[in-house]
Design a protein around this motif. Structure first.
Motif, PDB file in Angstrom:
ATOM      1  N   UNK A  14      32.159  45.764  38.660  1.00 12.46           N
ATOM      2  CA  UNK A  14      33.159  45.563  37.885  1.00 12.46           C
ATOM      3  C   UNK A  14      34.604  45.486  38.695  1.00 12.46           C
ATOM      4  N   UNK A  15      34.345  46.006  39.921  1.00 11.00           N
ATOM      5  CA  UNK A  15      35.576  45.955  41.010  1.00 11.00           C
ATOM      6  C   UNK A  15      35.209  45.126  42.140  1.00 11.00           C
ATOM      7  N   UNK A  16      34.513  45.693  43.078  1.00  6.96           N
ATOM      8  CA  UNK A  16      34.250  44.984  44.296  1.00  6.96           C
ATOM      9  C   UNK A  16      33.623  43.677  44.238  1.00  6.96           C
ATOM     10  N   UNK A  17      32.683  43.094  43.340  1.00 10.73           N
ATOM     11  CA  UNK A  17      32.290  41.987  43.009  1.00 10.73           C
ATOM     12  C   UNK A  17      33.490  40.835  42.458  1.00 10.73           C
ATOM     13  N   UNK A  18      33.901  41.551  41.452  1.00 11.56           N
ATOM     14  CA  UNK A  18      34.945  40.411  41.074  1.00 11.56           C
ATOM     15  C   UNK A  18      36.054  40.079  42.124  1.00 11.56           C
ATOM     16  N   UNK A  19      36.580  41.090  42.841  1.00 19.68           N
ATOM     17  CA  UNK A  19      37.597  41.100  43.745  1.00 19.68           C
ATOM     18  C   UNK A  19      36.933  39.911  44.945  1.00 19.68           C
ATOM     19  N   UNK A  20      35.667  40.245  45.345  1.00 24.08           N
ATOM     20  CA  UNK A  20      35.165  39.339  46.358  1.00 24.08           C
ATOM     21  C   UNK A  20      34.964  37.957  45.698  1.00 24.08           C
ATOM     22  N   UNK A  21      34.810  37.626  44.488  1.00 21.92           N
ATOM     23  CA  UNK A  21      34.620  36.225  43.894  1.00 21.92           C
ATOM     24  C   UNK A  21      36.021  35.602  43.885  1.00 21.92           C
ATOM     25  N   UNK A  22      36.994  36.514  43.455  1.00 24.81           N
ATOM     26  CA  UNK A  22      38.198  35.748  43.298  1.00 24.81           C
ATOM     27  C   UNK A  22      38.804  35.484  44.753  1.00 24.81           C
ATOM     28  N   UNK A  23      38.226  36.264  45.775  1.00 27.09           N
ATOM     29  CA  UNK A  23      38.895  35.894  47.187  1.00 27.09           C
ATOM     30  C   UNK A  23      38.207  34.739  47.417  1.00 27.09           C
ATOM     31  N   UNK A  24      37.123  34.193  47.238  1.00 26.07           N
ATOM     32  CA  UNK A  24      36.269  33.108  47.494  1.00 26.07           C
ATOM     33  C   UNK A  24      37.172  32.052  46.785  1.00 26.07           C
ATOM     34  N   UNK A  25      37.438  32.261  45.564  1.00 28.32           N
ATOM     35  CA  UNK A  25      38.168  31.319  44.681  1.00 28.32           C
ATOM     36  C   UNK A  25      39.468  30.911  45.539  1.00 28.32           C
ATOM     37  N   UNK A  26      40.145  31.936  45.813  1.00 24.96           N
ATOM     38  CA  UNK A  26      41.629  31.556  46.412  1.00 24.96           C
ATOM     39  C   UNK A  26      41.574  30.875  47.795  1.00 24.96           C
TER      40      UNK A  26
END
Length: 157
Positions: A14-26
């Motif tokens: 709920x924290x690490x994975x969504x942040x890493x996905x948003x980083x990939x998006x950005x």
């Protein structure tokens, strides 16, 4: 449902994975040409086409979509079966992501992490971390899920 997960998988999913996905998006959205060129560590310049830029933008969009779906599923359902089914689907996606990244890197580069760039670390190591965390969760290594609270009874007049 996220509150029903043991602490470690709850933090990771709920924290690490969504942040890493948003980083990939950005990364994909901010500079698609860079994103394409960084997929495989290499010394020669990469030819970036309009096609590869569109694919990078679409992949970035999928990263954001996965982050949003994950947050939606993990924050709205109280069904352990739904969360486990979602995590199984992600586990299979992790496997494919690692296999395809490894295929593109080739065996020599895959087995030589000292030569990896940040993108290879994200594509292989981070995905492997997520897959192993999911595996450990399925095996019960973080402990049992917490029982969700029963639904409140409706009052009738």
């Amino acid at each position: 449902m996220a509150s029903s997960l043991p602490a470690v998988p709850r933090i990771v999913f709920t924290i690490v994975e969504p942040i890493s996905l948003v980083a990939g998006f950005l990364g994909a959205i901010a500079d698609p040409a860079w994103f394409v060129a960084e997929q495989i560590p290499q010394t020669e310049p990469v030819v970036i086409t309009d096609h590869s830029v569109v694919l990078a933008l679409e992949l970035g969009n999928l990263y954001l979509l996965l982050a949003l779906i994950g947050l939606a599923v993990l924050s709205t359902t109280s069904e352990v079966k739904v969360v486990r089914g979602y995590l199984v689907a992600l586990w299979l996606g992790d496997l494919g992501h690692i296999l395809f990244s490894g295929y593109a890197l080739g065996m020599d580069r895959l087995l030589n992490p000292a030569e990896w760039n940040a993108m290879a670390w994200g594509n292989v190591a981070m995905t492997l971390f997520l897959m192993l965390t999911r595996s450990a969760y399925f095996l019960g290594l973080f402990g049992p899920d917490r029982a969700s609270a029963p639904p409140a009874a409706k009052k009738t007049a």
